[in-house]
Scaffold this motif. Structure first.
Motif, short mmCIF file in Angstrom:
data_model
loop_
_atom_site.label_atom_id
_atom_site.label_comp_id
_atom_site.label_asym_id
_atom_site.label_seq_id
_atom_site.Cartn_x
_atom_site.Cartn_y
_atom_site.Cartn_z
N LEU A 211 0.85 -1.18 0.00
CA LEU A 211 0.00 0.00 0.00
C LEU A 211 0.89 1.24 0.00
O LEU A 211 1.77 1.40 0.85
CB LEU A 211 -0.90 0.03 1.24
CG LEU A 211 -1.69 1.34 1.44
CD1 LEU A 211 -2.70 1.54 0.32
CD2 LEU A 211 -2.37 1.37 2.80
N ILE A 212 0.67 2.10 -0.97
CA ILE A 212 1.37 3.39 -1.05
C ILE A 212 0.35 4.47 -0.70
O ILE A 212 -0.76 4.48 -1.25
CB ILE A 212 1.94 3.61 -2.47
CG1 ILE A 212 3.05 2.58 -2.75
CG2 ILE A 212 2.47 5.02 -2.63
CD1 ILE A 212 3.52 2.56 -4.18
N TYR A 213 0.70 5.38 0.22
CA TYR A 213 -0.29 6.35 0.67
C TYR A 213 0.32 7.73 0.91
O TYR A 213 1.52 7.87 1.12
CB TYR A 213 -0.98 5.85 1.95
CG TYR A 213 -0.07 5.84 3.16
CD1 TYR A 213 -0.03 6.91 4.04
CD2 TYR A 213 0.75 4.74 3.43
CE1 TYR A 213 0.80 6.91 5.16
CE2 TYR A 213 1.58 4.72 4.55
CZ TYR A 213 1.60 5.81 5.41
OH TYR A 213 2.43 5.81 6.50
N ASN A 214 -0.56 8.73 0.88
CA ASN A 214 -0.17 10.12 1.08
C ASN A 214 -0.08 10.41 2.58
O ASN A 214 -1.10 10.51 3.27
CB ASN A 214 -1.20 11.04 0.41
CG ASN A 214 -0.81 12.50 0.46
OD1 ASN A 214 0.05 12.90 1.24
ND2 ASN A 214 -1.45 13.30 -0.36
N HIS A 215 1.13 10.56 3.07
CA HIS A 215 1.37 10.80 4.48
C HIS A 215 0.84 12.17 4.93
O HIS A 215 0.53 12.36 6.11
CB HIS A 215 2.88 10.73 4.76
CG HIS A 215 3.27 11.05 6.16
ND1 HIS A 215 3.09 10.18 7.21
CD2 HIS A 215 3.83 12.17 6.71
CE1 HIS A 215 3.51 10.73 8.33
NE2 HIS A 215 3.98 11.94 8.05
N ASP A 216 0.71 13.11 4.00
CA ASP A 216 0.28 14.47 4.35
C ASP A 216 -1.23 14.60 4.50
O ASP A 216 -1.72 15.64 4.93
CB ASP A 216 0.76 15.46 3.29
CG ASP A 216 2.28 15.52 3.19
OD1 ASP A 216 2.95 15.11 4.14
OD2 ASP A 216 2.78 15.97 2.14
N ASP A 217 -1.97 13.55 4.13
CA ASP A 217 -3.43 13.61 4.15
C ASP A 217 -3.95 13.13 5.52
O ASP A 217 -3.81 11.96 5.86
CB ASP A 217 -4.01 12.73 3.04
CG ASP A 217 -5.49 12.93 2.84
OD1 ASP A 217 -6.25 12.76 3.81
OD2 ASP A 217 -5.91 13.25 1.71
N PRO A 218 -4.57 14.03 6.31
CA PRO A 218 -5.02 13.65 7.66
C PRO A 218 -6.11 12.58 7.66
O PRO A 218 -6.16 11.75 8.58
CB PRO A 218 -5.53 14.97 8.25
CG PRO A 218 -5.81 15.85 7.08
CD PRO A 218 -4.83 15.45 6.02
N ILE A 219 -6.97 12.58 6.65
CA ILE A 219 -8.04 11.58 6.60
C ILE A 219 -7.45 10.20 6.34
O ILE A 219 -7.89 9.19 6.92
CB ILE A 219 -9.09 11.95 5.52
CG1 ILE A 219 -9.79 13.25 5.90
CG2 ILE A 219 -10.11 10.83 5.36
CD1 ILE A 219 -10.80 13.74 4.88
N ILE A 220 -6.44 10.12 5.50
CA ILE A 220 -5.78 8.84 5.23
C ILE A 220 -5.05 8.35 6.48
O ILE A 220 -5.15 7.16 6.85
CB ILE A 220 -4.81 8.96 4.04
CG1 ILE A 220 -5.59 9.14 2.74
CG2 ILE A 220 -3.91 7.71 3.95
CD1 ILE A 220 -4.73 9.31 1.50
N ARG A 221 -4.34 9.23 7.17
CA ARG A 221 -3.62 8.82 8.38
C ARG A 221 -4.60 8.30 9.44
O ARG A 221 -4.33 7.32 10.13
CB ARG A 221 -2.79 9.98 8.94
CG ARG A 221 -1.58 10.33 8.10
CD ARG A 221 -0.51 11.04 8.93
NE ARG A 221 -1.04 12.18 9.65
CZ ARG A 221 -1.13 13.42 9.16
NH1 ARG A 221 -0.73 13.67 7.92
NH2 ARG A 221 -1.61 14.40 9.89
#
Length: 457
Positions: A211-221
Motif C-alpha cells: 500500500l502506497i499512501y499520502n502521508h500528508d493527508d489527515p483523513i488517510i492517516r
C-alpha cells in the motif's frame, strides 16, 4: 432464457466490456440499461450476438439472475438495486468480474479524490517505456474486463469509489491512496462512508501486497489507524516531511528511502513540466511504484521530463490579447479547485458551477479572497454557490450558457489575467460529462479568439 443467467446492468463502457469477457468465457448473459445505449456500444453487442435491452429493465428477467454485474454509475440506493438485494442475488463490480479471469497478471490500483488519471497515466507510460507488457483500464475510460481479454502481464487501474463500492474481495499487488477529500457526498451519507469506500482498496490485501499512501493527508492517516489493512508493507510519500521510509521532496529533488538504506535522489522537480503541489504528489506516487518494480531510472526520468499536460486538467487553451484561458473541467470537487487556484499567480476570473456534490467551499475562501477578482457561475442551480461567495467576492455573475460564460469572463478581464474554468461540481446539470464540458469551453474560447483576431487573418 437459459439457467445461470448473468445480468449486466448498464450498457456503457464497463457493461459492454463485461459482456464481451462473459461471452468469450461462454457464459449466459443479458445486458439491461434504463437509458439509451450509445450506437457504437449497440453495434458491439449486436456483432457479438449479445442480447440486450434499453430504455428500461425487465424486472422479471433480472430477478431470475444468478449474478448481477452493476455499472459503477448506478447508485446502491437505486430502487432496482434494493430489490435485487432483497432477492439475495449477488451484485459484483466489473473490476471483480474481470479479475476472476486473470491468472498471474500483476495489478496496480490507484484511487483518490483527485489525481487518479494523472498518476495512472504516468505509471502506465513509465512501464510501457520500460518495455513491459502493460495495460491501462478502469475509471480512466477503458473497461478492465475488455482489457483482460488482451492478457497483459501488468495492469494499471484507475479506480473510483463507485467501483470500490461493489468490490467484495478485489485486491491488487500495489494499491495507491492519493488523497481523500470531501466529495460525492450527494451519494454517500457522510465523509466516513466515502472514506471507507476508498479504503476498500487497502483492506482486501495479502501480507505481501503493498500500500502506497499520502502521508500528508489527515483523513488517510486517521483511516490507517481505524481500518485493518491486510498488507505489512505500507509506504508513505510526502511533500512536507523528510520520511524515514518512502518518497519525499528535499532541496527541490525527489528522494526515496528504503528501510535501513541510504536515500536515493531521482530528479529535480523544477525540470518536470507538470507543475503544482497536486502534481508533485502524483509524481511521488508514480516514482515509488516504479522503484518497487525495479524500473530503470532513465525510463522514469524520460517519462516525467516529457509528460504532457492531460486534457481538461489545467490545460492552457489560448492566450487572447494577454488573457490566459485555462481548461480545468476535470476539477469536480473543491480540493481540485484548491490546487488550481494555488498554482496560479496572476489575478483569476473563475468560471465555476455544475451539480453540487456536498462540497464544503470554506477551505478555498482564503485563496478566492486572495486571487479571484470575479466569479461566473455556470449551472442550473447556482444559489448555494452564490450564498457561499457573495460576502467574499463583489463581482458575481451567473448563466446556464457556456458561450455567455466565456464572453462574460473576457469582458471582465484585463491583460495579465487568467480565466480559469474549474467547475468544482459534476457536469451532469448541463453536460454529458466533464469531457464534453471541457470541449465546449475550448470551442467557445477558440470562437472568441477568431472574432478578436479576425482582421489579422
Amino acid at each position: 432464457m437459459k439457467k445461470n443467467l448473468i445480468v449486466i446492468l448498464g450498457g456503457g463502457e464497463s457493461g459492454v466490456g463485461a459482456a464481451l469477457l462473459a461471452k468469450k468465457m461462454g457464459l449466459n448473459i443479458f445486458v439491461s440499461d434504463s437509458g439509451i445505449i450509445l450506437q457504437r456500444n449497440k453495434r458491439i453487442l449486436i456483432e457479438n450476438r449479445i442480447p440486450f435491452e434499453e430504455k428500461g429493465h425487465t424486472n422479471s428477467l433480472i430477478f431470475k439472475a444468478k449474478k448481477v454485474i452493476k455499472s459503477p454509475g448506478i447508485s446502491r440506493n437505486n430502487s432496482l438495486i434494493k430489490k435485487i438485494n432483497l432477492f439475495g442475488i449477488p451484485i459484483i463490480s466489473e473490476l471483480e468480474f474481470g479479475k476472476t479471469y486473470l491468472n498471474n497478471s500483476y495489478i496496480i490500483s490507484i484511487t483518490g479524490s483527485n489525481g487518479k488519471t494523472t498518476t495512472t497515466s504516468i505509471v502506465y507510460k513509465i512501464l510501457k517505456k520500460a518495455g513491459l507488457h502493460v495495460g491501462i483500464a478502469g475509471n480512466i475510460g477503458r473497461s478492465f474486463s475488455k482489457e483482460v481479454l488482451k492478457k497483459k502481464d501488468i495492469y494499471v487501474l484507475e479506480i473510483s469509489s463507485f467501483q470500490l463500492d461493489d468490490c467484495l474481495k478485489f485486491r491488487s499487488n500495489i494499491s495507491v491512496l492519493l488523497n481523500i477529500q470531501r466529495d460525492h457526498l450527494n451519494r454517500y451519507n457522510n465523509i466516513e462512508d466515502y472514506t471507507y469506500s476508498k479504503f476498500k482498496i487497502a483492506i482486501h490485501k495479502n501480507k505481501e501486497d503493498i500500500l502506497i499512501y499520502n502521508h500528508d493527508d489527515p483523513i488517510i492517516r486517521k483511516g490507517l489507524k481505524k481500518y485493518q489493512i491486510g498488507s505489512n508493507n505500507c509506504i508513505p510519500f510526502s511533500i512536507n516531511e523528510e520520511l524515514y521510509i518512502g518518497a519525499y521532496i528535499k532541496y527541490n529533488n525527489i528522494f526515496i528511502r528504503h528501510k535501513g538504506h541510504q536515500e536515493i535522489c531521482f530528479l529535480n522537480i523544477e525540470k518536470i513540466p507538470l507543475k503544482g503541489d497536486h502534481n508533485i504528489y502524483n509524481i511521488l506516487a508514480s516514482v515509488l511504484i516504479s522503484e518497487i518494480l525495479n524500473i530503470n531510472k532513465k525510463f522514469i526520468k524520460q517519462t516525467l521530463l516529457y509528460f504532457p499536460i492531460l486534457e481538461h486538467r489545467m490545460e492552457k487553451v489560448l492566450n487572447i490579447n494577454g488573457v490566459e484561458f485555462i481548461n480545468d473541467s476535470k476539477a469536480t470537487n473543491v480540493n481540485a479547485v484548491f490546487y488550481a487556484l494555488k498554482s496560479l499567480s496572476s489575478p483569476i476570473i473563475w468560471i465555476a458551477g455544475g451539480k453540487d456534490k456536498g462540497n464544503d467551499y470554506r477551505e478555498i475562501f482564503y485563496l478566492v479572497k486572495k486571487k479571484v477578482k470575479a466569479i461566473i457561475f455556470l449551472g442550473k442551480k447556482n444559489k448555494k454557490f452564490i450564498n457561499c461567495f457573495q460576502n467574499i467576492i463583489s463581482i458575481i455573475r451567473e448563466t446556464e450558457n457556456i458561450k455567455k460564460a466565456v464572453r462574460m469572463a473576457y469582458i471582465l478581464s484585463i491583460p495579465g489575467d487568467n480565466i480559469l474554468f474549474s467547475p468544482s461540481g459534476s457536469s451532469f446539470d448541463l453536460f454529458k460529462d466533464y469531457k464534453e464540458r471541457g470541449m465546449k469551453f475550448k470551442k467557445e474560447v477558440r470562437k472568441l479568439f477568431y472574432e478578436k483576431n479576425r482582421y489579422f487573418f
